[in-house]
Design a protein around this motif. Structure first.
Motif, mmCIF file in Angstrom:
data_model
loop_
_atom_site.group_PDB
_atom_site.id
_atom_site.type_symbol
_atom_site.label_atom_id
_atom_site.label_comp_id
_atom_site.label_asym_id
_atom_site.label_seq_id
_atom_site.Cartn_x
_atom_site.Cartn_y
_atom_site.Cartn_z
ATOM 1 N N SER A 1 0.839 -1.196 0.000
ATOM 2 C CA SER A 1 0.000 0.000 0.000
ATOM 3 C C SER A 1 0.878 1.251 0.000
ATOM 4 O O SER A 1 1.898 1.310 0.697
ATOM 5 C CB SER A 1 -0.905 -0.005 1.238
ATOM 6 O OG SER A 1 -1.532 1.243 1.394
ATOM 7 N N ARG B 1 -4.340 -3.991 -0.465
ATOM 8 C CA ARG B 1 -3.700 -3.689 -1.741
ATOM 9 C C ARG B 1 -3.636 -4.953 -2.614
ATOM 10 O O ARG B 1 -3.835 -4.887 -3.835
ATOM 11 C CB ARG B 1 -2.293 -3.138 -1.496
ATOM 12 C CG ARG B 1 -1.434 -2.946 -2.739
ATOM 13 C CD ARG B 1 -2.056 -1.978 -3.711
ATOM 14 N NE ARG B 1 -1.209 -1.773 -4.878
ATOM 15 C CZ ARG B 1 -1.645 -1.302 -6.044
ATOM 16 N NH1 ARG B 1 -2.911 -0.981 -6.203
ATOM 17 N NH2 ARG B 1 -0.809 -1.133 -7.041
ATOM 18 N N LEU C 1 -7.831 2.670 -0.022
ATOM 19 C CA LEU C 1 -6.704 2.466 0.894
ATOM 20 C C LEU C 1 -6.470 3.697 1.763
ATOM 21 O O LEU C 1 -6.153 3.585 2.956
ATOM 22 C CB LEU C 1 -5.435 2.141 0.096
ATOM 23 C CG LEU C 1 -5.432 0.803 -0.637
ATOM 24 C CD1 LEU C 1 -4.177 0.667 -1.496
ATOM 25 C CD2 LEU C 1 -5.522 -0.359 0.338
#
Length: 344
Positions: free
Chosen positions: A16, A39, A48
């Motif tokens: 991420s 992710r 995210l």
């Protein structure tokens, strides 16, 4: 411990870009492992980011207690909710519920189980049926604390308000931006994510990437086709950017229009047009209400607006007060006509 969310371009497809870190650069392992897991699921950067800030708020309260994530119970969740409700300004019920949902997802990610009850038990029993109102009622039991949320009621813009707001724009770029929200129902993030290759002027259609990176093909109304053509031929600066909508002037000239830039644009034109409640979401809602008034079916509207659940589409088709009064007046006139026919 001073925690914050840091954005760094991901070095791999499984990491991420949003990280929760302390002021010394150390990572919060349980939070970032969860973000990396999301992710892997190919969640969008926007999702995210939201998850990261949800976990940041929880971590700022939880980490000073020096406890393990696996030790939390629903009693912990209750204490966390009390902490949030004591803040000034107090977060909305929707924000609190979203944070709780993220914490529960994170707990399941690490333990494979639901958060245990602890010393408190929240159990809600309610009935459900199809969003369209047919079928048998089904009883559902939900566990875990959840705050009551007010049902949002968004009144669409009137035809006069739309005309007044539309007339305040001068550039073809701005007219195209607003037109795609008003005449195609696009979200603001979908408009900003459009690239040159997504627009097929010759075929009168465009490819839109919605929530969860879901793609859908939408028609381009003739008015927007003409405006987009003028923008691409006469206004769009020469740039290497693939984004459809580009800043036209200033230090950002030649760069993609940002979310902050779009908010600034709407603020300016709300003042200029004196339509204080005009915003991208209300334009999208106006599109949905207009399509229903025109007789479009809900499944077709669901596809156009990119909703995964038809219940979400139905939130956009709430009747405005003027629609209710119009239907009321029509019913009264019909009743008078029936009464007069009976009397005669």
């Amino acid at each position: 411990m001073n925690l914050s969310v840091v954005y760094q371009p991901a070095v791999s497809a499984s990491t991420s870009a949003y990280r929760v870190r302390d002021n010394q650069g150390g990572e919060l392992d349980w939070a970032n492992a969860f973000l990396d897991g999301q992710r892997l699921r190919q969640l969008s950067p926007r999702s995210l980011r939201i998850y990261a800030y949800d976990l940041l708020d929880f971590a700022r309260w939880f980490e000073p207690q020096h406890r393990l994530l696996a030790e939390i119970t629903e009693s912990t969740i209750v204490d966390y909710v009390r902490h949030q409700l004591e803040q000034d300004p107090k977060p909305t019920s929707q924000t609190v519920n979203h944070r709780l949902g993220t914490v529960r997802c994170c707990y399941r990610f690490h333990t494979g189980q639901e958060i245990p009850a602890g010393q408190v038990h929240f159990q809600r029993r309610y009935t459900r049926r199809s969003p369209l109102g047919y079928g048998r009622l089904r009883t559902t039991v939900a566990r875990g604390l959840r705050l009551k949320q007010d049902r949002p009621v968004i009144v669409p813009l009137s035809a006069e308000e739309v005309a007044k707001f539309w007339q305040s724009f001068r550039t073809y770029r701005d007219l195209a931006l607003v037109g795609l929200m008003l005449l195609d129902g696009l979200r603001s993030c979908e408009v900003l994510a459009l690239e040159l290759e997504d627009v097929q002027l010759a075929d009168g259609q465009m490819r839109v990437r919605g929530k969860g990176n879901k793609k859908r093909l939408l028609p381009l109304p003739p008015d927007i086709l003409e405006v987009l053509g003028h923008y691409l031929r006469h206004e769009r600066p020469l740039t290497n950017s693939h984004a459809l909508f580009i800043s036209l002037k200033g230090r950002q000239r030649g760069r993609p229009v940002t979310a902050a830039g779009l908010r600034s644009l709407f603020r300016h034109h709300r003042v200029r047009s004196r339509i204080p409640h005009a915003n991208p979401h209300r334009l999208r809602h106006t599109f949905g209400a207009d399509m229903v008034r025109a007789g479009m079916s809900l499944p077709a509207l669901q596809q156009l607006m990119g909703h995964s659940q038809i219940a979400t589409t139905m939130l956009y088709v709430e009747l405005a007060p003027q629609d209710v009064w119009r239907e009321y007046a029509r019913a009264i006139e019909k009743r008078k006509a029936l009464d007069s026919s009976h009397l005669s």
